[in-house]
Design an enzyme around this catalytic site. Structure first.
Site, short mmCIF file in Angstrom:
data_model
loop_
_atom_site.label_atom_id
_atom_site.label_comp_id
_atom_site.label_asym_id
_atom_site.label_seq_id
_atom_site.Cartn_x
_atom_site.Cartn_y
_atom_site.Cartn_z
N HIS A 75 2.27 -37.89 -5.60
CA HIS A 75 2.87 -39.12 -6.12
C HIS A 75 1.96 -39.72 -7.20
CE1 HIS A 75 4.10 -43.32 -6.43
NE2 HIS A 75 2.91 -43.69 -6.00
N ASP A 104 6.28 -40.01 -40.91
CA ASP A 104 6.26 -39.27 -39.64
C ASP A 104 4.84 -39.30 -39.12
OD1 ASP A 104 6.65 -37.38 -37.50
OD2 ASP A 104 8.42 -36.69 -38.59
N TRP A 140 -5.47 -38.10 -5.29
CA TRP A 140 -5.42 -37.81 -6.72
C TRP A 140 -6.81 -37.68 -7.32
CZ3 TRP A 140 -6.66 -40.69 -11.29
CH2 TRP A 140 -7.25 -41.94 -11.04
N SER A 167 -2.40 -31.62 -23.65
CA SER A 167 -1.33 -32.37 -24.29
C SER A 167 -1.83 -33.74 -24.74
CB SER A 167 -0.17 -32.51 -23.32
OG SER A 167 0.69 -33.54 -23.73
N SER A 168 -2.55 -34.43 -23.86
CA SER A 168 -3.05 -35.76 -24.22
C SER A 168 -4.01 -35.70 -25.38
CB SER A 168 -3.79 -36.40 -23.05
OG SER A 168 -2.95 -36.57 -21.98
N HIS A 251 -12.56 -44.30 -14.71
CA HIS A 251 -12.42 -45.69 -15.09
C HIS A 251 -11.86 -45.88 -16.49
CE1 HIS A 251 -12.47 -49.92 -14.57
NE2 HIS A 251 -12.83 -49.94 -15.84
N GLU A 253 -9.89 -44.00 -17.80
CA GLU A 253 -8.48 -43.65 -17.60
C GLU A 253 -7.64 -44.87 -17.24
OE1 GLU A 253 -6.61 -41.03 -18.01
OE2 GLU A 253 -4.84 -41.65 -16.89
N TYR A 255 -8.00 -47.81 -18.18
CA TYR A 255 -7.75 -48.60 -19.39
C TYR A 255 -6.85 -47.86 -20.35
CZ TYR A 255 -10.40 -52.18 -17.46
OH TYR A 255 -10.77 -53.16 -16.61
N SER A 266 1.92 -57.76 -26.52
CA SER A 266 1.47 -58.55 -27.67
C SER A 266 2.47 -58.52 -28.81
CB SER A 266 0.12 -58.03 -28.19
OG SER A 266 -0.84 -58.07 -27.17
N HIS A 300 -18.44 -48.41 -9.79
CA HIS A 300 -17.87 -49.41 -8.89
C HIS A 300 -16.83 -48.79 -7.95
CE1 HIS A 300 -14.85 -50.53 -12.31
NE2 HIS A 300 -14.31 -49.62 -11.54
N HIS A 301 -16.48 -47.54 -8.21
CA HIS A 301 -15.63 -46.83 -7.26
C HIS A 301 -16.44 -46.15 -6.17
CE1 HIS A 301 -11.99 -47.25 -9.74
NE2 HIS A 301 -12.84 -47.18 -10.76
N THR A 326 -10.87 -59.26 -20.79
CA THR A 326 -9.54 -59.26 -20.20
C THR A 326 -9.00 -60.67 -20.15
OG1 THR A 326 -10.30 -57.42 -18.84
CG2 THR A 326 -8.16 -58.36 -18.30
N LYS A 329 -7.69 -61.97 -23.42
CA LYS A 329 -6.33 -61.53 -23.73
C LYS A 329 -5.30 -62.39 -23.01
CE LYS A 329 -6.94 -56.78 -24.98
NZ LYS A 329 -5.76 -56.64 -25.82
N ARG A 448 -6.44 -46.61 3.64
CA ARG A 448 -5.42 -45.98 2.81
C ARG A 448 -5.29 -44.51 3.18
NH1 ARG A 448 -8.47 -45.36 -3.04
NH2 ARG A 448 -6.54 -44.34 -3.64
C1 HEM Z 1 -10.32 -56.98 -14.32
C2 HEM Z 1 -10.41 -55.71 -14.39
C3 HEM Z 1 -10.63 -54.77 -13.20
C4 HEM Z 1 -11.64 -54.75 -12.29
C5 HEM Z 1 -12.81 -55.71 -12.21
C6 HEM Z 1 -11.40 -53.64 -11.40
C7 HEM Z 1 -12.22 -53.27 -10.35
C8 HEM Z 1 -11.99 -52.22 -9.48
C9 HEM Z 1 -12.87 -51.77 -8.44
C10 HEM Z 1 -14.22 -52.40 -8.12
C11 HEM Z 1 -12.30 -50.71 -7.82
C12 HEM Z 1 -12.88 -49.87 -6.70
C13 HEM Z 1 -12.54 -50.35 -5.36
C14 HEM Z 1 -12.97 -49.38 -4.30
O1 HEM Z 1 -12.59 -48.20 -4.34
O2 HEM Z 1 -13.69 -49.83 -3.39
C15 HEM Z 1 -11.03 -50.49 -8.46
C16 HEM Z 1 -10.15 -49.50 -8.10
C17 HEM Z 1 -9.07 -49.14 -8.86
N1 HEM Z 1 -8.61 -49.78 -10.01
FE1 HEM Z 1 -9.38 -51.45 -10.81
N2 HEM Z 1 -10.26 -53.02 -11.77
C18 HEM Z 1 -9.76 -53.67 -12.87
C19 HEM Z 1 -8.63 -53.34 -13.59
C20 HEM Z 1 -7.89 -52.22 -13.36
C21 HEM Z 1 -6.85 -51.76 -14.23
C22 HEM Z 1 -6.43 -52.41 -15.54
C23 HEM Z 1 -6.35 -50.63 -13.67
C24 HEM Z 1 -5.24 -49.71 -14.15
C25 HEM Z 1 -4.32 -49.99 -14.98
C26 HEM Z 1 -7.06 -50.39 -12.45
C27 HEM Z 1 -6.82 -49.33 -11.61
C28 HEM Z 1 -7.56 -49.04 -10.49
C29 HEM Z 1 -7.32 -47.91 -9.64
C30 HEM Z 1 -6.25 -46.83 -9.84
C31 HEM Z 1 -8.25 -47.97 -8.61
C32 HEM Z 1 -8.35 -47.08 -7.39
C33 HEM Z 1 -8.83 -45.73 -7.64
C34 HEM Z 1 -8.81 -44.92 -6.37
O3 HEM Z 1 -9.76 -45.03 -5.58
O4 HEM Z 1 -7.85 -44.16 -6.16
N3 HEM Z 1 -7.98 -51.39 -12.29
N4 HEM Z 1 -10.87 -51.42 -9.48
CU LIG Z 2 -12.71 -48.62 -12.21
#
Ligand code: HEM
Ligand SMILES: [Cu+2]
Lengths: 523, 184
Positions: A75, A104, A140, A167-168, A251, A253, A255, A266, A300-301, A326, A329, A448
């Site tokens: 998924h 083009d 994933w 592709s990307s 990370h 990714e 963004y 915008s 941070h992950h 952020t 914006k 999860r």
């Molecule tokens: C203000 C901005 C952001 C902050 C401070 C932030 C912070 C974090 C942190 C600290 C985690 C890790 C949590 C953990 O696993 O314990 C996390 C996970 C995640 N964030 Fe963000 N994030 C932000 C914006 C975004 C944005 C814009 C996206 C995507 C469009 C995003 C997508 C994700 C995803 C997919 C995960 C989980 C990844 C995984 O473990 O599968 N975040 N974020």
């Molecule tokens: Cu991140």
């Protein structure tokens, strides 16, 4: 601001299936990308409904745990790499040449290749579910040792990633070349629409991040079959190393997934506020700032892997810093709406929901950036709530705003506003019913990626599943809206909306097959 | 603008960007040695540095201080029984070389090869735990049903931070990855 002539000479559209197979036309390729993304969106959505059905009650009812794990994994892969990324590339293809007055894309034949790599990649991933041992089930993020142990499905996934990555990369090279080399005279960088800016930055992020990810999965592949031991401690490797490499890509990714959506809203918000975008320059710099910061926050992950204190602190402060651009914006969008003569057509509704709900995701992100707090949140449903508020409410709602905004331009017909509003309200209400309770589940300790859970989590899970079905089936309305608009409906004028800004509104709706063969003069 | 010159510029830019992509792919691989060096310098992940001769030079024994060293082992994926030394916790003076013996016993009727991977905790002690001889330096082969003592000699560096009172040395024993057996 602009004066242009759309030219109509030799506007012959090729016919039949070969039109789509061999096309080098940016509008055709954009359409292909958008349909591909939409199909993937439905496929990924179906998988999420399997997940939610299993989680409707505690205990194991519908699928076995191994299949459940495959569903969470596939998924996510389908949604991130099949729906959101190609969707935005579709927008880039359709809109960037029209927005900068180019005939083009810079490298049209390469463009055809970028698209046609996608269907085989998607097919590989789907086939992986049916090979012995099943599809990838390690999440994933493909962490070893789980991913080094899985069956053949993991290898299929690795090749899928290679193809999608290719592709990307080709798409990004094309977009950068288009934006840097193909702008109409007078279209300086700081006059470019913000959507073009955010895509330029996204393309650079892709070129820096995707090759690293390709490297990581290649290492995984050689670990699995060719005797290397990058991530295998038995041979002196280290599984934590994979996490570092993955998140160095991962990370940026996220963004990559959000910046084009920022670009779209915008464009939308000023149109329906009937005011120019507030703080254009600061928007550009905030996007560039976010892009740079995104490369120094990856750990941070990984707060719980056992980093030294200094590392935890560095990544904590760096992550918190991202909230500043952020926030810039968000405030700029609010200031754009402030005292505007706002109307609330479907694109605007989506844009407003995108800003409001993305802010929720940003706030939970900020709470998770605090290292000690994240020890509690990590790998719980709180994370699941966070990234759906960012990716669904940010990226997908932003994209839907764009679909409704430009659909009349693409098809030449107004979409059905009533159906659009139904789609909007069902999606947004369904979304919040689905994901808001997941914050509570996570805080209460529900991990999860599990098919079964303790009894005390039952109520919120049921609510969440009900929401998911509302949201899921609401997407079929979008299909109806789009098909109706293609078939017919009220003719759309060139401008479609009231005095929208941008070159794309100076050409007829639908635009002729070739636009801007002679570049417009931008003043 | 002329069509052809624009095309050359597009191609040239695409070329440069492709180079950049190849570079980033390489960078992904470069992260591997960088990471290992980083971990070794900082002792992160419990990676204790393998000793060079120079640093193996005798250290001054600090009789005034006692550090407890604990031993652990676990085996995965290989039919061996590996036992930790008789004395599971040993009190040693920093600077004094100590030898302990793990014992390994093969539970199968064929030749097998294993590799032991050491890990030290707490991480900040890793740099100060020096092994001068260890069965983990090379892979070990056991004949059918063979038993063998496996020695490890170490010295705790007197520079060990004061607050560290206990060090744990733990081995994980795996099948040696994909290597051909030297004898059969
Ligand atoms: C203000 C901005 C952001 C902050 C401070 C932030 C912070 C974090 C942190 C600290 C985690 C890790 C949590 C953990 O696993 O314990 C996390 C996970 C995640 N964030 Fe963000 N994030 C932000 C914006 C975004 C944005 C814009 C996206 C995507 C469009 C995003 C997508 C994700 C995803 C997919 C995960 C989980 C990844 C995984 O473990 O599968 N975040 N974020
Ligand atoms: Cu991140």
């Amino acid at each position: 601001m602009t004066s242009t002539v759309a030219d109509h000479h030799h506007d012959e559209v090729p016919k039949g299936i070969t039109r789509w197979l061999f096309t080098t036309n940016h509008k055709d390729i954009g359409t292909l990308y958008l349909w591909f993304a939409f199909i993937m969106f439905l496929v990924g959505g179906a998988m999420s409904l399997i997940i939610r059905t299993e989680l409707f009650q505690p205990g194991l009812q519908v699928v076995d745990p191994h299949f459940f794990n495959q569903m969470t994994t596939v998924h996510a892969l389908v949604m991130v790499f099949g729906a959101v990324m190609p969707g935005f590339v579709g927008f880039a293809n359709w809109m960037i040449p029209m927005m900068i007055g180019a005939p083009d894309m810079a490298l049209p034949r390469l463009n055809n290749w970028s698209f046609w790599l996608l269907p085989p990649a998607a097919l590989l991933l789907i086939i992986s579910l049916f090979v012995p041992g099943g599809g990838p089930a390690a999440g994933w993020t493909l962490y070893p040792p789980l991913s080094s142990q899985g069956g053949m499905g993991v290898d299929f996934t690795i090749f899928t990633v290679h193809l999608l990555g290719m592709s990307s990369i080709l798409g990004s090279i094309n977009i950068i070349a288009t934006i840097l080399n193909m702008r109409a005279p007078g279209m300086t960088l700081m006059k470019m629409p913000l959507f073009v800016w955010t895509w330029l930055i996204t393309a650079f992020l892709l070129l820096a991040a995707i090759p690293v990810f390709a490297g990581a999965v290649t290492m995984l592949l050689t670990d699995r079959h060719f005797g290397t031991a990058f991530f295998d401690p038995a041979g002196g490797g280290d599984p934590v190393l994979f996490q570092h490499i993955f998140w160095f890509f991962g990370h940026p990714e996220v963004y990559i997934l959000i910046l084009p959506a920022f670009g779209i809203i915008s464009q939308v918000i000023p149109t329906f506020s009937r005011k120019p975008l507030f703080g254009y320059t600061s928007m550009v710099f905030a996007s560039v700032g976010i892009a740079f910061l995104s490369f120094i926050v990856w750990a941070h992950h990984m707060y719980t892997v056992g980093m030294p204190l200094s590392g935890e602190l560095f990544f904590m402060y760096a992550t918190m810093l991202i909230a500043i651009p952020t926030g810039v914006k968000i405030f700029n969008w609010l200031a754009t709406m402030w005292r505007g003569s706002m109307t609330f057509e479907t694109p605007m509704l989506y844009a407003i929901a995108c800003v409001a709900l993305f802010t929720v995701g940003g706030l939970t992100g900020l709470t998770m950036s605090i290292t000690p707090a994240d020890f509690q949140y990590h790998d719980t449903y709180y994370i699941v709530a966070h990234f759906h508020y960012t990716i669904f409410a940010g990226s997908v709602l932003g994209m839907l705003a764009g679909v409704y905004y430009w659909l009349p331009k693409w098809t030449g017909h107004m979409y059905d506003e009533t159906l659009g509003k139904w789609h909007f309200w069902l999606t947004v209400i369904g979304f919040n019913i689905t994901f808001f309770p997941q914050h509570f589940l996570g805080l209460a300790g529900m991990p999860r990626r599990i098919p079964d859970y303790a009894l005390q989590f039952a109520d919120f899970n049921q609510v969440s599943t009900i929401g998911a079905f509302i949201m899921g089936f609401a997407q079929l309305i979008l299909l109806v809206v789009v098909v109706k608009a293609i078939r017919g409906g009220k003719e759309a004028s060139s401008e479609v909306w009231e005095n929208p800004e941008g070159l794309e509104w100076t050409v007829p709706s639908p635009p002729p097959y070739h636009t801007f063969a002679t570049p417009p003069q931008v003043r | 603008m002329k069509q052809s010159s624009r095309q050359t510029r597009n191609r040239r830019l695409a070329g440069w960007l492709s180079l950049w992509v190849v570079g980033m792919f390489g960078f992904g691989y470069a992260l591997v040695p960088l990471y290992n060096i980083f971990c070794e310098i900082t002792g992160l992940n419990g990676k204790s540095a393998t000793l060079s001769e120079a640093s193996a030079a005798p250290l001054e024994v600090d009789k005034s201080r006692v550090v407890t060293v604990e031993f652990a082992v676990n085996v995965s994926g290989i039919p061996w029984q590996v036992d930790r030394p008789e004395t599971v916790r040993l009190r040693v003076h920093p600077g004094e070389p100590v030898t302990v013996r793990y014992s390994a016993h093969s539970l199968t009727d064929s030749l097998t090869a294993g590799q032991a991977i050491p890990s030290i905790s707490p991480a900040r002690a890793a740099r100060h735990f020096r092994k001068t001889e260890c069965f983990c330096f090379t892979r070990q082969e056991l004949q059918a049903r063979e038993s063998r003592m496996m020695p490890v000699t170490f010295v705790v560096d007197p520079a060990l931070p004061d607050e560290v009172k206990t060090i744990t040395l733990s081995y994980a024993v795996y099948p040696a990855p994909d290597v051909k057996l030297t004898s059969s």
